[in-house]
Every structure is written in C-alpha cells, then in structure tokens.
Design a protein around this motif. Structure first.
Motif, PDB file in Angstrom:
ATOM      1  N   TRP A 154     -11.143  -7.682   6.187  1.00  0.00           N
ATOM      2  CA  TRP A 154     -11.200  -8.630   5.077  1.00  0.00           C
ATOM      3  C   TRP A 154      -9.989  -9.557   5.176  1.00  0.00           C
ATOM      4  CZ3 TRP A 154     -11.854  -3.331   2.723  1.00  0.00           C
ATOM      5  CH2 TRP A 154     -13.212  -2.960   2.700  1.00  0.00           C
ATOM      6  N   ARG A 188      -6.634  -7.067   4.850  1.00  0.00           N
ATOM      7  CA  ARG A 188      -6.893  -5.637   4.834  1.00  0.00           C
ATOM      8  C   ARG A 188      -7.905  -5.240   5.902  1.00  0.00           C
ATOM      9  NH1 ARG A 188      -7.520  -4.754  -1.763  1.00  0.00           N
ATOM     10  NH2 ARG A 188      -5.273  -4.660  -2.206  1.00  0.00           N
ATOM     11  N   LEU A 229     -10.101   4.633  -3.221  1.00  0.00           N
ATOM     12  CA  LEU A 229      -9.376   3.495  -2.679  1.00  0.00           C
ATOM     13  C   LEU A 229     -10.326   2.557  -1.935  1.00  0.00           C
ATOM     14  CD1 LEU A 229      -6.714   2.035  -2.219  1.00  0.00           C
ATOM     15  CD2 LEU A 229      -6.321   3.502  -0.219  1.00  0.00           C
ATOM     16  N   THR A 259      -1.433   6.023  -4.195  1.00  0.00           N
ATOM     17  CA  THR A 259      -2.819   6.056  -3.748  1.00  0.00           C
ATOM     18  C   THR A 259      -3.423   7.424  -4.017  1.00  0.00           C
ATOM     19  OG1 THR A 259      -2.003   6.551  -1.514  1.00  0.00           O
ATOM     20  CG2 THR A 259      -2.577   4.263  -1.991  1.00  0.00           C
ATOM     21  N   LEU A 279      -7.875 -10.844   2.045  1.00  0.00           N
ATOM     22  CA  LEU A 279      -7.044  -9.803   1.442  1.00  0.00           C
ATOM     23  C   LEU A 279      -6.032  -9.217   2.417  1.00  0.00           C
ATOM     24  CD1 LEU A 279      -9.879  -7.952  -0.496  1.00  0.00           C
ATOM     25  CD2 LEU A 279      -8.108  -9.405  -1.495  1.00  0.00           C
ATOM     26  N   LEU A 329       0.871  -1.175   0.000  1.00  0.00           N
ATOM     27  CA  LEU A 329       0.000   0.000   0.000  1.00  0.00           C
ATOM     28  C   LEU A 329       0.907   1.224   0.000  1.00  0.00           C
ATOM     29  CD1 LEU A 329      -2.824   1.265   0.217  1.00  0.00           C
ATOM     30  CD2 LEU A 329      -2.665   1.004   2.706  1.00  0.00           C
ATOM     31  N   GLU A 338     -12.268   0.539  -4.449  1.00  0.00           N
ATOM     32  CA  GLU A 338     -11.422  -0.519  -5.012  1.00  0.00           C
ATOM     33  C   GLU A 338     -11.290  -1.686  -4.040  1.00  0.00           C
ATOM     34  OE1 GLU A 338      -6.666  -1.105  -5.851  1.00  0.00           O
ATOM     35  OE2 GLU A 338      -7.558   0.860  -6.261  1.00  0.00           O
ATOM     36  N   TRP A 339     -11.051  -1.378  -2.774  1.00  0.00           N
ATOM     37  CA  TRP A 339     -10.881  -2.439  -1.772  1.00  0.00           C
ATOM     38  C   TRP A 339     -12.187  -3.197  -1.541  1.00  0.00           C
ATOM     39  CZ3 TRP A 339      -7.175  -1.632   2.928  1.00  0.00           C
ATOM     40  CH2 TRP A 339      -5.871  -1.429   2.457  1.00  0.00           C
ATOM     41  N   GLN A 360      -2.880  -2.537   5.494  1.00  0.00           N
ATOM     42  CA  GLN A 360      -2.551  -3.677   4.632  1.00  0.00           C
ATOM     43  C   GLN A 360      -1.486  -4.524   5.324  1.00  0.00           C
ATOM     44  OE1 GLN A 360      -3.520  -4.796   1.087  1.00  0.00           O
ATOM     45  NE2 GLN A 360      -2.714  -6.454   2.361  1.00  0.00           N
ATOM     46  N   ALA A 394     -13.007  -7.118  -2.072  1.00  0.00           N
ATOM     47  CA  ALA A 394     -13.550  -7.933  -0.981  1.00  0.00           C
ATOM     48  C   ALA A 394     -14.804  -8.682  -1.420  1.00  0.00           C
ATOM     49  CB  ALA A 394     -13.855  -7.047   0.220  1.00  0.00           C
ATOM     50  N   VAL A 412     -10.056  -1.508   7.256  1.00  0.00           N
ATOM     51  CA  VAL A 412     -10.360  -0.081   7.083  1.00  0.00           C
ATOM     52  C   VAL A 412     -11.078   0.403   8.326  1.00  0.00           C
ATOM     53  CG1 VAL A 412     -11.567   1.679   5.733  1.00  0.00           C
ATOM     54  CG2 VAL A 412     -10.547  -0.296   4.575  1.00  0.00           C
ATOM     55  N   PHE A 424      -6.488   3.068   6.203  1.00  0.00           N
ATOM     56  CA  PHE A 424      -6.326   1.817   5.469  1.00  0.00           C
ATOM     57  C   PHE A 424      -5.123   1.056   6.019  1.00  0.00           C
ATOM     58  CE2 PHE A 424      -8.566   4.742   2.774  1.00  0.00           C
ATOM     59  CZ  PHE A 424      -9.499   3.974   2.099  1.00  0.00           C
TER      60      PHE A 424
END
Length: 215
Positions: A100, A105, A29, A22, A103, A17, A32-33, A187, A37, A107, A185
């Motif tokens: 998630w 990830r 963003l 970004t 992934l 990331l 996209e995430w 990652q 997911a 948020v 975010f």
C-alpha cells in the motif's frame, strides 16, 4: 543498469509501528491496515502478489485479489485447473504480499493452502456479476488459445447455454484459503530504518509469537 532507474528513490515517513502498542494476534492489526488501505488506495486495496512453487521448485508469482479473511486465513478465488491451481495441488504452500504505497505499508504472509468449503465458493460465486460468472466457464485459464475470436465464440456459446437461467458455479472454479504460520508488517520510516514486526504461529492451534526485526 539504467541510471535513471538506479537513481529512483523515495523518502519514507510513515506512522510508527510500535511493538508494545500492537495486539498479540496479527489479525486485528491486518484488519486495521486493510481498512485504512480501502480508504486511501482506491480500487487496489485488496490486490496481493501470490507466489506458488511448481514440482521443479520453480517459483511463480502473479497478482490476485483478496476476497475474505478471518482467524483461519486469507481467501481468494480462481480456476482450480490454472497453473497456480496445479502448483497448489502439488505443493500446497504459498506466500502473499500486500503493498500500500500511499500508507507506506507492506504485509507479507506465508502458510499452507487448502480449498475452501464448497458452500463458501457457491456463496461467493452467486454474489459475482453475471458476466463474471460466465467468464468462469468461458476461460480455460492458462491454456494456450488461437486468439481472441476463440474466447468470443466460447462466450457466445455459454451465454446461449445459460440463457434466462442462473449461472451455476463450475466444479473447476472456487476458493483457496492460505492458513498463515507467518505474518510480517512493514512500515516505512525515515533513513531506511523501517519498522518491521513478525508474527509467527507456534502451531496450527497455538498463540502467536511477536518479534521486532531489523529493517
């Protein structure tokens, strides 16, 4: 401490990331995430932990479902008379977290909360399955009940009341919009050196400031 739990670990190795690659706003963003997911997390991509605060400054958290988002904020629907509804009436602020695992990830979102427009709640309510519409009438969310039979009797009563007619949205049921002032975010990366980007809004109408955070 349970030693079996204490030894549970996961090695992360997610995609990078990068700060420079970004966007200046967090919403492209996030879109996209979330799309990624939806492709990987099956039925739970829009599940989020919602945290609210009561008048005694005691936090409360539960899982709800994201039902829409745009530059204004993140929208979910519930009973306005529920515990979270009364907490938001007294303290109209909230935090939400998406996780998630496939992934690697996460948020985090923090912001002020407002009820969405009645027309938006009406449109979403009309899109729900009929059984879910009836459920909004049947369940007095968060109220103590004597048992399952009580719910079944109420369900039969409202099925009869709305027999062969459209189910109207109850006035006590509708949407909330979380208007974010912070979106972060996360990652997963090897050796616990995770990537973290924080977007913070300067004001309700201004641009976003982006910062790279230590893991």
């Amino acid at each position: 401490m349970n030693q079996d739990i204490a030894q549970l670990r996961r090695d992360y190795a997610g995609a990078s990331l990068a700060f420079d690659s970004t966007p200046a706003s967090p919403f492209p963003l996030f879109s996209e995430w979330l799309s990624a997911a939806v492709d990987t997390e099956k039925d739970d991509a829009n599940a989020m932990t919602l945290a609210t605060v009561d008048n005694n400054q005691m936090p409360h958290a539960r899982i709800v479902l994201l039902k829409g988002f745009d530059e204004q904020g993140f929208v979910f629907y519930t009973n306005y008379q529920s515990h979270k509804g009364s907490e938001l009436a007294g303290n109209p602020v909230a935090a939400i977290v998406f996780w998630w695992p496939t992934l690697q990830r996460q948020v985090r979102v923090e912001g002020h909360v407002e009820q969405v427009e009645k027309a938006l709640s009406d449109r979403y309510f009309e899109s729900r399955p009929r059984d879910s519409q009836l459920g909004a009438w049947v369940s007095q969310q968060s109220v103590e009940i004597p048992g399952r039979r009580w719910l079944e009797e109420r369900q039969a009563r409202f099925e009869s009341a709305f027999d062969n007619v459209p189910v109207e949205r109850p006035a006590h049921w509708g949407g909330y919009r979380i208007k974010p002032h912070m979106i972060e975010f996360w990652q997963g990366q090897p050796n616990r050196l995770h990537d973290r980007l924080r977007f913070r809004r300067r004001s309700e109408t201004a641009q976003w400031d982006k910062t790279h955070l230590a893991p």
